[in-house]
Design a protein around this motif. Sequence first.
Motif, PDB file in Angstrom:
ATOM      1  N   HIS A 128     -22.848   1.787 -12.734  1.00 25.46           N
ATOM      2  CA  HIS A 128     -23.243   2.581 -11.573  1.00 25.46           C
ATOM      3  C   HIS A 128     -23.461   4.064 -11.888  1.00 25.46           C
ATOM      4  O   HIS A 128     -23.631   4.873 -10.994  1.00 25.46           O
ATOM      5  N   GLY A 129     -23.391   4.398 -13.169  1.00 26.18           N
ATOM      6  CA  GLY A 129     -23.644   5.786 -13.553  1.00 26.18           C
ATOM      7  C   GLY A 129     -22.545   6.744 -13.122  1.00 26.18           C
ATOM      8  O   GLY A 129     -22.786   7.938 -12.932  1.00 26.18           O
ATOM      9  N   ARG A 165     -25.154  12.328  -9.299  1.00 27.24           N
ATOM     10  CA  ARG A 165     -24.325  11.312  -9.957  1.00 27.24           C
ATOM     11  C   ARG A 165     -22.955  11.215  -9.295  1.00 27.24           C
ATOM     12  O   ARG A 165     -22.351  12.229  -8.954  1.00 27.24           O
ATOM     13  N   PRO A 166     -22.453   9.975  -9.137  1.00 32.08           N
ATOM     14  CA  PRO A 166     -21.083   9.823  -8.618  1.00 32.08           C
ATOM     15  C   PRO A 166     -20.057  10.313  -9.647  1.00 32.08           C
ATOM     16  O   PRO A 166     -20.235  10.098 -10.836  1.00 32.08           O
ATOM     17  N   ILE A 167     -18.995  10.990  -9.158  1.00 25.32           N
ATOM     18  CA  ILE A 167     -18.011  11.591 -10.061  1.00 25.32           C
ATOM     19  C   ILE A 167     -16.591  11.146  -9.700  1.00 25.32           C
ATOM     20  O   ILE A 167     -16.233  11.092  -8.527  1.00 25.32           O
ATOM     21  N   VAL A 168     -15.791  10.835 -10.740  1.00 24.55           N
ATOM     22  CA  VAL A 168     -14.344  10.654 -10.538  1.00 24.55           C
ATOM     23  C   VAL A 168     -13.599  11.608 -11.462  1.00 24.55           C
ATOM     24  O   VAL A 168     -14.115  12.017 -12.496  1.00 24.55           O
ATOM     25  N   VAL A 169     -12.380  11.964 -11.044  1.00 26.72           N
ATOM     26  CA  VAL A 169     -11.496  12.747 -11.901  1.00 26.72           C
ATOM     27  C   VAL A 169     -10.267  11.893 -12.166  1.00 26.72           C
ATOM     28  O   VAL A 169      -9.769  11.199 -11.273  1.00 26.72           O
ATOM     29  N   LEU A 170      -9.803  11.919 -13.434  1.00 24.98           N
ATOM     30  CA  LEU A 170      -8.696  11.057 -13.857  1.00 24.98           C
ATOM     31  C   LEU A 170      -7.384  11.833 -13.937  1.00 24.98           C
ATOM     32  O   LEU A 170      -7.388  13.044 -14.157  1.00 24.98           O
ATOM     33  N   MET A 222     -12.122   0.085 -15.114  1.00 22.84           N
ATOM     34  CA  MET A 222     -13.397   0.282 -14.410  1.00 22.84           C
ATOM     35  C   MET A 222     -14.478   0.889 -15.291  1.00 22.84           C
ATOM     36  O   MET A 222     -15.533   1.266 -14.808  1.00 22.84           O
ATOM     37  N   LYS A 223     -14.218   0.971 -16.596  1.00 23.88           N
ATOM     38  CA  LYS A 223     -15.201   1.597 -17.470  1.00 23.88           C
ATOM     39  C   LYS A 223     -16.566   0.928 -17.386  1.00 23.88           C
ATOM     40  O   LYS A 223     -17.592   1.592 -17.331  1.00 23.88           O
ATOM     41  N   ARG A 224     -16.556  -0.412 -17.374  1.00 22.17           N
ATOM     42  CA  ARG A 224     -17.840  -1.117 -17.340  1.00 22.17           C
ATOM     43  C   ARG A 224     -18.549  -0.917 -16.010  1.00 22.17           C
ATOM     44  O   ARG A 224     -19.752  -0.682 -15.957  1.00 22.17           O
ATOM     45  N   PHE A 225     -17.749  -0.998 -14.945  1.00 21.58           N
ATOM     46  CA  PHE A 225     -18.284  -0.762 -13.603  1.00 21.58           C
ATOM     47  C   PHE A 225     -18.889   0.643 -13.533  1.00 21.58           C
ATOM     48  O   PHE A 225     -19.988   0.841 -13.001  1.00 21.58           O
ATOM     49  N   ALA A 272     -17.936  11.372  -2.529  1.00 25.32           N
ATOM     50  CA  ALA A 272     -18.375  10.479  -1.449  1.00 25.32           C
ATOM     51  C   ALA A 272     -19.111   9.256  -2.004  1.00 25.32           C
ATOM     52  O   ALA A 272     -18.945   8.141  -1.508  1.00 25.32           O
ATOM     53  N   MET A 273     -19.904   9.480  -3.058  1.00 25.60           N
ATOM     54  CA  MET A 273     -20.683   8.355  -3.608  1.00 25.60           C
ATOM     55  C   MET A 273     -19.752   7.294  -4.191  1.00 25.60           C
ATOM     56  O   MET A 273     -19.966   6.092  -4.016  1.00 25.60           O
TER      57      MET A 273
END
Length: 439
Positions: A77-78, A37-42, A70-73, A54-55
Amino acid sequence: MQSGGIPEPTVRRIAHIDVNAFYCSCERLFRPDLAERPIVVLSNGDGCVVARDAMVKRLGVPMGQPWFEMKRFAGKHGIVAFSSNYTFYGDMSRRVMDVLGRFSPDQEIYSIDESFLDLTPQPRLSGAVVGQAIRGRVRRWTGLPVCVGIGRTKTEAKLADWIAKHDPALGGVCDLAAMNGIERRDRETAIEVREVWGVGRRLAERLRNLGIFTVADLAAADPRHLRAHFSVMLERTARELRGEACLELDEVPPPRRQIVASRTFSAPVYTPGEMAESMRTYMGRAAARMRAQGSVAGAVGVWIETNRFRTHEAQHNGSATIPLPAPSDDEAVLTAWAVELMRRIFRPGCRYWKSGVMLLDLIPRGSEQRLLFDAPLPETEARRHRAMQTLDAVNGKWGRGTLGLGSAGLRGPRHWSMKRELLSPRYTTSWRELPVARA
Ligand SMILES: [Mg+2]
């Protein structure tokens, strides 16, 4: 010098090691279910994206993207989001740095996930061998993926690391120092000049006007010309790309996303009082550097360490990191946190030989979001500022440590008042939050 003998030119060999997508890799470490799964940190307060794997980068999400936009995006995209967990990242950083420090007595911790090592003293092992050994050990001991770049200078090592990251065929290690001039130029012709350490987007634009598009162009440019049109710093960068060492370990071009100040002591430190002095000194240096680049810090980290090469002495490497209730560039505030963190990890009876402080989550001054419920009242802030001034004045007059801060300003960060809805557990630093394994 021996007569008749030709002195061997000293070829330096510097390694730059950096964890791949550090914050995201930490989050994935204890969540194997998120492997694909693609991951972001806030950022603090779940405001905007401060780290992407990378994803996510491939999906085109920029740094600094506000989360609510970007919540909906993300849903589509999971993408999985986490609140920044600096306690966890700081602890993992310490573990990585500890592993890296075993490969050379000369280590510079450059940021929370980057370190330089001087490999010059071990010329017999090839860069590929050392690089893979480093990767393997960091992976086995911490679970985190790193890339290793090796070069004749720090700038070249950093570039080599960039190549290692972007060319999967290299297996995570790139040794520019071992390449011949033709191979090196081929590589450098294919990379935009803005990827060079200390160049960045704006300077790259100005360089383009002079016909300098690639790393190879910069390396080939006339250093005096660069000095005249730009800066001594850029001249040194170009010289470094040609293998001429201009930057010592601990010397770096600005600006930076994290700032570290640390040093090895000339004599061991036994008491928290003495250690607090080192925290003040280093924080003074780090905060000044941060103010010079116009940033404020969202988190503070410290570490203290004994000397692992003195095997007869009790060993302890401690570190602690904490997010601040509000971003700050106030030296008094930052120092107070650093000293408090240090006291939490200090172990009586140990001979400490090194300590350091780290300013993290740097953002431009003025852009910090004041969290609605967490913003200190201006009056409180002014009072606090006066208190800090008094404290400094008293300590300045009567000696450091004459007056100390009580717990009033230093109670733990107000977790409940900061928006951190997506926070992962403190897997490695809290007994109650340890991951559970079932067999
Ligand atoms: Mg990294």
